[in-house]
Write a protein that holds these residues in place. Structure first.
Motif, PDB file in Angstrom:
ATOM      1  N   GLU A 102       0.936  -1.172  -0.039  1.00 31.92           N
ATOM      2  CA  GLU A 102       0.066   0.174   0.019  1.00 31.92           C
ATOM      3  C   GLU A 102       0.917   1.289   0.049  1.00 31.92           C
ATOM      4  OE1 GLU A 102      -4.039  -1.526   2.147  1.00 31.92           O
ATOM      5  OE2 GLU A 102      -2.464  -0.475   3.338  1.00 31.92           O
ATOM      6  N   GLU A 105       2.588   1.793  -3.369  1.00 29.87           N
ATOM      7  CA  GLU A 105       1.540   1.593  -4.390  1.00 29.87           C
ATOM      8  C   GLU A 105       1.795   0.537  -5.566  1.00 29.87           C
ATOM      9  OE1 GLU A 105       2.125   5.659  -6.245  1.00 29.87           O
ATOM     10  OE2 GLU A 105       0.966   6.480  -4.637  1.00 29.87           O
ATOM     11  N   GLU A 107       0.666  -2.537  -7.292  1.00 32.97           N
ATOM     12  CA  GLU A 107      -0.783  -2.643  -8.034  1.00 32.97           C
ATOM     13  C   GLU A 107      -1.405  -4.052  -7.528  1.00 32.97           C
ATOM     14  OE1 GLU A 107      -0.448  -2.417 -12.335  1.00 32.97           O
ATOM     15  OE2 GLU A 107       0.634  -0.445 -12.113  1.00 32.97           O
ATOM     16  N   LYS A 152      -6.884  -0.562  -1.050  1.00 30.76           N
ATOM     17  CA  LYS A 152      -5.679   0.105  -1.943  1.00 30.76           C
ATOM     18  C   LYS A 152      -5.070  -0.871  -3.048  1.00 30.76           C
ATOM     19  CE  LYS A 152      -4.498   3.481   1.355  1.00 30.76           C
ATOM     20  NZ  LYS A 152      -3.657   4.424   1.983  1.00 30.76           N
TER      21      LYS A 152
END
Length: 296
Positions: A102, A105, A107, A152
């Motif tokens: 998270e 970032e 995916e 996320k």
């Protein structure tokens, strides 16, 4: 390019030697341990996807079988268990992986667990495996929930049954995937097919942007030592099996117990199982003594 995260770089290099020789710039080995947060950060930073294929083999110590707190709580933390205990590798490590992914970032996370994660706490298979293997299944399931609770990340959880190194004949044995997350045990399946399914879960456009997905996977048809399902239930390749599962549809809607409640429910059933087992054993001893006394 990809990174292979391993505790022993020399052993990893020996295992991946042929692949690294064919594609010298494809694989980078990163030394670390899933129980070490800093080494996880080093491995995950800058990646687009993570394949979390780790696990542990940790038989339950005999001297802890009769300790109620061991079954009812996150007792490994309290009883001084080693860092290789499933509590740390299957659960805490997944919490760390989710948090790091998270933050940086990432995916998507693909996680390999097992078919027993689909079973409720009172299922005999769940009771037996958790009792003998330090609640490995319980902590796998809690790790799954930690991953699926992220808003996320995308995730794809693979649940194979018994893993096999046998070669598969596609004309007699096919691969079945099911997005309900559960298939009949024992669910034998080849390691090669599971590995291909994990990579497909990252790269295939058909499962991108789908949020959190859970898929059971097994061989069907002629599967030694006993047949599983029908050849027509699966596809000759992972690509075909995935397509069939997507066409069939289905969503894993298992209840999310939550960490402490899930641990407690599993503990209650396992402890009850051992209580009954011990009572039966003591009853057998009494019966044997009575018979011997009667004969004498």
């Amino acid at each position: 390019p990809c990174r292979a995260f391993c505790r022993d770089v020399d052993k990893g290099r020996a295992i991946l030697h042929d692949y690294m020789k064919q594609t010298p710039n494809l694989i980078t080995l990163v030394k670390g341990d899933v129980t070490n947060t800093e080494s996880l950060k080093e491995a995950i930073m800058g990646t687009q996807a993570v394949l979390a294929l780790h696990g542990t083999f940790c038989p339950t110590p005999l001297h802890k079988l009769l300790i109620p707190i061991y079954w009812a709580t996150h007792a490994p933390l309290k009883l001084g268990a080693s860092p290789t205990h499933p509590y740390f590798t299957n659960y805490v490590a997944m919490q760390d992986i989710v948090s790091i992914c998270e933050k940086y970032e990432v995916e998507k996370v693909v996680r390999l667990t097992g078919l027993s994660c689909a079973f409720p706490p009172y299922n005999p298979v769940s009771v037996l495996f958790n009792a003998l293997l330090s609640f490995s299944g319980r902590y796998h399931r809690m790790g799954e929930e930690a991953l699926r609770s992220s808003d996320k990340l995308q995730s794809f959880i693979l649940r194979p049954g018994g893993l096999s190194d046998d070669e598969r004949d596609p004309s007699k044995t096919t691969v079945q995937m099911d997005f309900v997350g559960n298939l009949p045990p024992p669910g034998r399946v080849g390691r090669k097919d599971v590995a291909e399914a994990a990579v497909t879960a990252v790269l295939d456009s058909r499962v991108q942007g789908m949020g959190h997905m859970v898929s059971a996977i097994r061989w069907v048809g002629e599967v030694p030592p006993k047949a599983q399902g029908e050849v027509s239930d699966g596809g000759a390749s992972i690509d075909e099996a995935l397509g069939m599962a997507l066409d069939k549809g289905g969503v894993c809607d298992e209840p999310k117990w939550g960490g402490n409640y899930f641990a407690l429910f599993h503990g209650i059933y396992v402890y009850a199982f051992f209580w009954v087992l011990i009572k039966a054993f003591l009853g057998f001893i009494r019966l044997a003594l009575n018979l011997v006394g009667g004969i004498v």
